[in-house]
Design a protein around this motif. Structure first.
Motif, PDB file in Angstrom:
ATOM      1  N   ALA A 166      55.008 -16.666  -4.834  1.00  0.00           N
ATOM      2  CA  ALA A 166      55.898 -15.747  -4.126  1.00  0.00           C
ATOM      3  C   ALA A 166      55.101 -14.674  -3.395  1.00  0.00           C
ATOM      4  CB  ALA A 166      56.879 -15.116  -5.114  1.00  0.00           C
ATOM      5  N   ILE A 167      54.072 -14.149  -4.061  1.00  0.00           N
ATOM      6  CA  ILE A 167      53.221 -13.142  -3.418  1.00  0.00           C
ATOM      7  C   ILE A 167      52.500 -13.744  -2.224  1.00  0.00           C
ATOM      8  CG2 ILE A 167      51.220 -11.658  -3.749  1.00  0.00           C
ATOM      9  CD1 ILE A 167      53.791 -10.657  -5.073  1.00  0.00           C
ATOM     10  N   ALA A 168      52.036 -14.999  -2.357  1.00  0.00           N
ATOM     11  CA  ALA A 168      51.341 -15.653  -1.246  1.00  0.00           C
ATOM     12  C   ALA A 168      52.280 -15.849  -0.060  1.00  0.00           C
ATOM     13  CB  ALA A 168      50.774 -16.998  -1.709  1.00  0.00           C
ATOM     14  N   VAL A 169      53.544 -16.185  -0.330  1.00  0.00           N
ATOM     15  CA  VAL A 169      54.518 -16.372   0.745  1.00  0.00           C
ATOM     16  C   VAL A 169      54.775 -15.051   1.472  1.00  0.00           C
ATOM     17  CG1 VAL A 169      56.946 -16.884   1.216  1.00  0.00           C
ATOM     18  CG2 VAL A 169      55.634 -18.370  -0.300  1.00  0.00           C
ATOM     19  N   MET A 170      54.835 -13.942   0.704  1.00  0.00           N
ATOM     20  CA  MET A 170      55.089 -12.627   1.311  1.00  0.00           C
ATOM     21  C   MET A 170      53.852 -12.017   1.945  1.00  0.00           C
ATOM     22  SD  MET A 170      57.716 -10.791  -1.365  1.00  0.00           S
ATOM     23  CE  MET A 170      56.868 -11.288  -2.856  1.00  0.00           C
ATOM     24  N   SER A 171      52.687 -12.621   1.752  1.00  0.00           N
ATOM     25  CA  SER A 171      51.443 -12.097   2.322  1.00  0.00           C
ATOM     26  C   SER A 171      51.557 -12.051   3.851  1.00  0.00           C
ATOM     27  CB  SER A 171      50.280 -13.009   1.908  1.00  0.00           C
ATOM     28  OG  SER A 171      49.067 -12.537   2.406  1.00  0.00           O
ATOM     29  N   VAL A 213      45.792 -21.018  -2.557  1.00  0.00           N
ATOM     30  CA  VAL A 213      46.467 -19.858  -1.958  1.00  0.00           C
ATOM     31  C   VAL A 213      45.982 -18.548  -2.575  1.00  0.00           C
ATOM     32  CG1 VAL A 213      48.520 -21.214  -1.420  1.00  0.00           C
ATOM     33  CG2 VAL A 213      48.401 -19.972  -3.589  1.00  0.00           C
ATOM     34  N   GLN A 214      44.883 -18.607  -3.317  1.00  0.00           N
ATOM     35  CA  GLN A 214      44.426 -17.411  -4.030  1.00  0.00           C
ATOM     36  C   GLN A 214      44.097 -16.263  -3.085  1.00  0.00           C
ATOM     37  OE1 GLN A 214      40.512 -17.246  -6.193  1.00  0.00           O
ATOM     38  NE2 GLN A 214      41.834 -17.249  -7.998  1.00  0.00           N
ATOM     39  N   SER A 215      43.532 -16.581  -1.932  1.00  0.00           N
ATOM     40  CA  SER A 215      43.204 -15.504  -0.989  1.00  0.00           C
ATOM     41  C   SER A 215      44.477 -14.834  -0.475  1.00  0.00           C
ATOM     42  CB  SER A 215      42.388 -16.068   0.182  1.00  0.00           C
ATOM     43  OG  SER A 215      43.070 -17.148   0.787  1.00  0.00           O
ATOM     44  N   TYR A 216      45.549 -15.604  -0.255  1.00  0.00           N
ATOM     45  CA  TYR A 216      46.802 -15.035   0.247  1.00  0.00           C
ATOM     46  C   TYR A 216      47.534 -14.233  -0.832  1.00  0.00           C
ATOM     47  CZ  TYR A 216      46.204 -18.025   4.305  1.00  0.00           C
ATOM     48  OH  TYR A 216      45.710 -18.614   5.438  1.00  0.00           O
ATOM     49  N   SER A 217      47.375 -14.619  -2.097  1.00  0.00           N
ATOM     50  CA  SER A 217      48.077 -13.906  -3.159  1.00  0.00           C
ATOM     51  C   SER A 217      47.304 -12.686  -3.651  1.00  0.00           C
ATOM     52  CB  SER A 217      48.355 -14.855  -4.340  1.00  0.00           C
ATOM     53  OG  SER A 217      47.152 -15.368  -4.870  1.00  0.00           O
ATOM     54  N   CYS A 218      45.996 -12.637  -3.400  1.00  0.00           N
ATOM     55  CA  CYS A 218      45.176 -11.552  -3.967  1.00  0.00           C
ATOM     56  C   CYS A 218      44.622 -10.583  -2.923  1.00  0.00           C
ATOM     57  CB  CYS A 218      44.008 -12.154  -4.759  1.00  0.00           C
ATOM     58  SG  CYS A 218      44.516 -13.190  -6.141  1.00  0.00           S
TER      59      CYS A 218
END
Length: 384
Positions: free
Chosen positions: A364-369, A306-311
């Motif tokens: 959490a950041i990836a979910v909110m992406s 999920v690194q792309s979604y969180s970053c």
């Protein structure tokens, strides 16, 4: 001769995970080009886990057909496959073909599987080979293994892949008012991706050179004189395991290592330091294995996928720095562990809780992406 052997052992160690680490640090550039886009890290994570059939096969062969597979021959095969896969990847990484009506990076994904197969299998072949050399070379091998993440990260930093900037753009648009068309000037900010300092082709060619250097280092290692002394008595008092082993009390001299290696009662001479029996009660042992399973699942599966979604919501610059600095974390941690070895279960538990907290923030950041917290703030970039 010893200095040359140390150098060869270090270069040999760099080939263990350099290919996969190279893929991870190049992702900020690849996700903007390949059709999988933000899903690409998930594809790579699944492919790497599938490649564990390699070490599983080696382990089963050693269990049911001991002696049939020769370490030297297996290493020659897997490193040669790694060289060829890196070379082909340099020219075919952006080749796509339709699957189920959608374009996919078939060449990239297939070659990624072979690279992952090489790196995963290295875990169960490189180390047994190094154990045949004198123990002081094992430390050098681990240093090289740490460099397999550091060197690609430094190359990616020099490449500057995926870095973007905002520029003021003036556009002239036609606006229709009633029956009249009026030209109007509009000022707006536009994201511009800065060209990389060198291409993905050159990056993968550099990875090919590193894999080729690993192959040559292994070739010369097998021909080094006076280092092929497999000696259990040499391994026990070596500096590599001195932090984990000590002299046994007299009544424990007939015990065995946790791995099942018998310790002779009548050991004589300078190599008669017997290993301490490293044993834990079942609850502590269960705790250790649960920590390993949990941390491995986060670092090798969940968070990279999920690194792309969180970053990426924080921009390509943040994603680029995350990918490269993450690869530097492993060798830095290895250096800390070498300088400050510690077997405290309380410390392991504390570190795991801290890592879990950081992982929870990433998830959490990836979910909110694509609209996470502090997206327009420099604090958000710094935290991620």
């Amino acid at each position: 001769m010893a200095l040359l052997t140390h150098l060869l052992a270090c270069v040999f160690g760099t080939g263990s995970w350099v290919a996969i680490n190279g893929l991870w640090v190049e992702l900020p550039l690849l996700v903007s080009v390949l059709p999988e886009q933000w899903d690409l890290p998930s594809y790579i994570t699944i492919i790497i886990q599938m490649a564990n059939v390699g070490p599983l096969f080696i382990t089963l062969m050693h269990r049911f057909r001991p002696g049939l597979l020769k370490e030297v021959a297996v290493i020659y095969v897997i490193v040669s496959v790694g060289v060829m896969a890196c070379l082909l990847l340099a020219f075919l990484w952006n080749y796509t073909s339709p699957i189920a009506g959608r374009p996919h990076s078939t060449a990239f994904l297939l070659l990624t599987f072979f690279l992952a197969l090489v790196d995963c299998t290295s875990s169960v072949t490189f180390l047994p080979f190094m154990m045949q050399l004198q123990p002081q070379y094992l430390t050098t091998f681990f240093i090289g293994e740490g460099l397999s993440g550091l060197i690609p990260a430094l190359i990616a930093l020099g490449q500057g892949s995926g870095v973007s900037s905002c520029a003021n753009v003036t556009r002239v648009v036609n606006v229709t008012i009633g029956n009249e068309t009026v030209e109007s000037t509009v000022f707006q900010l536009e994201t511009r991706y800065l060209p990389a300092n060198f291409s993905t082709l050159l990056f993968f060619l550099l990875m090919t050179v590193m894999m080729l250097a690993c192959l040559l280092a292994f070739f010369f290692l097998t021909r080094q004189p006076k280092v092929w002394e497999l000696s259990q008595q040499q391994l026990f008092p070596s500096n590599i395991i001195l932090n984990s082993f000590d002299q046994l009390p007299d009544e424990g001299a007939d015990s065995q290592l946790s791995g099942g290696c018998p310790c002779p009662k009548d050991a004589k001479g300078p190599g008669d330091i017997l290993p301490e029996k490293v044993s834990y009660p079942l609850p502590k042992l269960t705790f250790i294995y649960l920590l390993i399973a949990w941390v491995s699942s986060l670092t090798n599966g969940v968070l990279p996928s999920v690194q792309s979604y969180s970053c990426l919501p924080y921009g390509n610059t943040a994603y680029h720095l995350v990918a490269t600095l993450s690869s530097m974390a492993n060798p830095l941690a290895c250096i800390v562990a070498m300088v400050l070895p510690n077997r405290s279960l309380a410390l392991l538990g504390t570190l795991t809780m801290a890592g879990t907290g950081f992982g929870a923030y990433n998830m959490a950041i990836a979910v909110m992406s694509p609209c996470p917290l502090l997206q327009q703030s420099q604090w958000g970039d710094a935290i991620i």
